[in-house]
Write a protein that holds these residues in place. Sequence first.
Motif, PDB file in Angstrom:
ATOM      1  N   THR A  50       0.822  -1.200   0.000  1.00 49.93           N
ATOM      2  CA  THR A  50       0.000   0.000   0.000  1.00 49.93           C
ATOM      3  C   THR A  50       0.861   1.258   0.000  1.00 49.93           C
ATOM      4  OG1 THR A  50      -1.848   1.048   1.137  1.00 49.93           O
ATOM      5  CG2 THR A  50      -0.171   0.108   2.513  1.00 49.93           C
ATOM      6  N   ALA A  51       0.300   2.341  -0.505  1.00 46.91           N
ATOM      7  CA  ALA A  51       0.940   3.661  -0.444  1.00 46.91           C
ATOM      8  C   ALA A  51       0.299   4.402   0.732  1.00 46.91           C
ATOM      9  CB  ALA A  51       0.733   4.409  -1.752  1.00 46.91           C
ATOM     10  N   VAL A  52      -0.911   4.864   0.515  1.00 49.77           N
ATOM     11  CA  VAL A  52      -1.764   5.288   1.620  1.00 49.77           C
ATOM     12  C   VAL A  52      -2.921   4.297   1.636  1.00 49.77           C
ATOM     13  CG1 VAL A  52      -1.137   7.737   1.606  1.00 49.77           C
ATOM     14  CG2 VAL A  52      -2.992   6.926   0.136  1.00 49.77           C
ATOM     15  N   PRO A  53      -3.626   4.171   2.781  1.00 49.29           N
ATOM     16  CA  PRO A  53      -4.676   3.149   2.856  1.00 49.29           C
ATOM     17  C   PRO A  53      -5.647   3.232   1.671  1.00 49.29           C
ATOM     18  CG  PRO A  53      -4.250   4.052   5.030  1.00 49.29           C
ATOM     19  CD  PRO A  53      -3.430   4.869   4.061  1.00 49.29           C
ATOM     20  N   PHE A  55      -4.853   2.406  -1.515  1.00 45.73           N
ATOM     21  CA  PHE A  55      -4.209   2.582  -2.817  1.00 45.73           C
ATOM     22  C   PHE A  55      -2.881   1.837  -2.882  1.00 45.73           C
ATOM     23  CE2 PHE A  55      -7.042   6.209  -2.246  1.00 45.73           C
ATOM     24  CZ  PHE A  55      -7.814   6.048  -3.381  1.00 45.73           C
ATOM     25  N   VAL A 100       7.638   5.712 -15.738  1.00 47.34           N
ATOM     26  CA  VAL A 100       6.241   5.436 -15.367  1.00 47.34           C
ATOM     27  C   VAL A 100       5.505   6.749 -15.161  1.00 47.34           C
ATOM     28  CG1 VAL A 100       4.685   4.296 -13.731  1.00 47.34           C
ATOM     29  CG2 VAL A 100       6.942   3.302 -14.191  1.00 47.34           C
ATOM     30  N   ASP A 101       4.369   6.893 -15.834  1.00 45.78           N
ATOM     31  CA  ASP A 101       3.445   7.995 -15.548  1.00 45.78           C
ATOM     32  C   ASP A 101       2.295   7.432 -14.737  1.00 45.78           C
ATOM     33  OD1 ASP A 101       4.678  10.196 -16.935  1.00 45.78           O
ATOM     34  OD2 ASP A 101       4.124   9.221 -18.802  1.00 45.78           O
ATOM     35  N   TYR A 102       2.096   7.986 -13.553  1.00 46.52           N
ATOM     36  CA  TYR A 102       0.991   7.553 -12.683  1.00 46.52           C
ATOM     37  C   TYR A 102      -0.209   8.437 -13.014  1.00 46.52           C
ATOM     38  CZ  TYR A 102       4.716   5.071 -10.292  1.00 46.52           C
ATOM     39  OH  TYR A 102       5.784   4.237 -10.010  1.00 46.52           O
TER      40      TYR A 102
ATOM     41  N   ASP B  13      -1.632   7.971   9.506  1.00 45.36           N
ATOM     42  CA  ASP B  13      -2.388   7.563   8.310  1.00 45.36           C
ATOM     43  C   ASP B  13      -1.520   7.496   7.064  1.00 45.36           C
ATOM     44  OD1 ASP B  13      -4.710   7.299   9.630  1.00 45.36           O
ATOM     45  OD2 ASP B  13      -5.719   9.024   8.740  1.00 45.36           O
ATOM     46  N   GLN B  16       1.933   4.182   6.346  1.00 44.91           N
ATOM     47  CA  GLN B  16       1.675   2.780   6.000  1.00 44.91           C
ATOM     48  C   GLN B  16       2.381   2.387   4.706  1.00 44.91           C
ATOM     49  OE1 GLN B  16      -0.197   1.176   8.169  1.00 44.91           O
ATOM     50  NE2 GLN B  16      -0.997   2.949   9.280  1.00 44.91           N
ATOM     51  N   CYS B  17       3.064   3.325   4.072  1.00 46.84           N
ATOM     52  CA  CYS B  17       3.626   3.086   2.734  1.00 46.84           C
ATOM     53  C   CYS B  17       4.628   1.931   2.751  1.00 46.84           C
ATOM     54  CB  CYS B  17       4.314   4.358   2.240  1.00 46.84           C
ATOM     55  SG  CYS B  17       5.156   4.147   0.656  1.00 46.84           S
ATOM     56  N   THR B  95       3.667  10.410  -6.405  1.00 47.08           N
ATOM     57  CA  THR B  95       4.469  10.455  -7.608  1.00 47.08           C
ATOM     58  C   THR B  95       3.566  10.590  -8.831  1.00 47.08           C
ATOM     59  OG1 THR B  95       5.998   9.009  -6.485  1.00 47.08           O
ATOM     60  CG2 THR B  95       6.295   9.245  -8.861  1.00 47.08           C
ATOM     61  N   ALA B  96       3.814  11.614  -9.621  1.00 48.93           N
ATOM     62  CA  ALA B  96       3.107  11.755 -10.897  1.00 48.93           C
ATOM     63  C   ALA B  96       3.882  11.043 -11.997  1.00 48.93           C
ATOM     64  CB  ALA B  96       2.928  13.229 -11.235  1.00 48.93           C
ATOM     65  N   ALA B  97       5.221  11.116 -11.933  1.00 46.04           N
ATOM     66  CA  ALA B  97       6.051  10.443 -12.933  1.00 46.04           C
ATOM     67  C   ALA B  97       7.384  10.062 -12.295  1.00 46.04           C
ATOM     68  CB  ALA B  97       6.286  11.338 -14.146  1.00 46.04           C
ATOM     69  N   MET B 149      -0.642  15.426  -2.623  1.00 44.86           N
ATOM     70  CA  MET B 149      -1.625  14.347  -2.711  1.00 44.86           C
ATOM     71  C   MET B 149      -3.021  14.890  -3.004  1.00 44.86           C
ATOM     72  SD  MET B 149      -2.168  11.427   0.180  1.00 44.86           S
ATOM     73  CE  MET B 149      -0.471  10.866   0.082  1.00 44.86           C
ATOM     74  N   ARG B 152      -8.823  13.130  -3.066  1.00 50.08           N
ATOM     75  CA  ARG B 152      -9.523  11.835  -3.116  1.00 50.08           C
ATOM     76  C   ARG B 152      -8.674  10.717  -2.532  1.00 50.08           C
ATOM     77  NH1 ARG B 152      -7.728  12.880  -8.166  1.00 50.08           N
ATOM     78  NH2 ARG B 152      -6.788  11.266  -9.454  1.00 50.08           N
ATOM     79  N   MET B 153      -7.345  10.917  -2.453  1.00 50.38           N
ATOM     80  CA  MET B 153      -6.520   9.909  -1.785  1.00 50.38           C
ATOM     81  C   MET B 153      -6.504  10.132  -0.275  1.00 50.38           C
ATOM     82  SD  MET B 153      -3.180   9.250  -4.210  1.00 50.38           S
ATOM     83  CE  MET B 153      -2.693   7.688  -3.448  1.00 50.38           C
ATOM     84  N   ALA B 156      -9.485   8.549   1.581  1.00 48.83           N
ATOM     85  CA  ALA B 156      -9.730   7.106   1.389  1.00 48.83           C
ATOM     86  C   ALA B 156      -9.892   6.403   2.729  1.00 48.83           C
ATOM     87  CB  ALA B 156      -8.612   6.483   0.605  1.00 48.83           C
TER      88      ALA B 156
END
Lengths: 156, 156
Positions: A50-53, A55, A100-102, B13, B16-17, B95-97, B149, B152-153, B156
């Motif tokens: 997980t990244a943040v809960p 996701f 990588v493009d997220y 929160d 957790q990564c 991360t966007a890219a 961030m 919406r993340m 979550a």
Amino acid sequence: MTPDAFQDYYPDDYAQCYGCGRLNPHGLQIRSRWDGEHAVATFEPRPYHTAVPGFVYGGLIASLIDCHGTGTAAAAAYRAAGRARRAGAPFRFVTAALHVDYLRPTPMGTPLTLRAHVKELKGRKVVVGVELSAGGEVCARGEVVAVQMPDRMMSA
Amino acid sequence: MTPDAFQDYYPDDYAQCYGCGRLNPHGLQIRSRWDGEHAVATFEPRPYHTAVPGFVYGGLIASLIDCHGTGTAAAAAYRAAGRARRAGAPFRFVTAALHVDYLRPTPMGTPLTLRAHVKELKGRKVVVGVELSAGGEVCARGEVVAVQMPDRMMSA
């Protein structure tokens, strides 16, 4: 019947990879197969990926794209050479560059689908484009520049 | 005395990564600190973090660059805002890219050093360059485009 994966054909010495080695019990054990002109793989993140809960961790996404990309590169090289995968010296690729493009957060709790296509195949270099989807939505798009493994890595 | 790491200040929160969360017992628990204008971290790959025997897995390298990059982005945003890291709403970046050039095979059996610098900081976006070295030799060079961030993340 599920067809064999590209990684099933890696010789034992090359099957230790954390991302895709069938002999690495700690690893991700990614398995990639042809689906026409595309190569596909699926992976179900574990709860701790997980990244943040809620996701998926971006480093895992990069790892999946990397190994699916190099596996596709090797399979494409065999196909281009008209060679069976168990015959002769193995083609094994390493990553020269990874991008990588997220595009959007990747949700946990659903299998991830990887879909790759060969963008360029020339000499010892193969460029592979990879899309990663969750629930039918593309969440990340990557490119792997793969090169045939240098001799100094093969003799390690 | 070792100074606190950036990641020590992440609220629970966001801790957790898999790459850098202090509360993820399965993860890499990367810890990053300022060293003047650079941010540094070290990581010792485990024996199973291998690509081929003797060399470090490229997906791990991408993961280290990713988390060290986003951690540096957050720390740089606090510094630019003149804010203490425990005060107010947290800055947390995703991360966007991600781009990684693998310059040479990274040997196993020696700690890896990450050294990052901020290339651009503008609005909600920070671009961070990262070098990864083993035994004093740069083995990979990466760039992380980090953005604050999206809401919406965070919900979550």
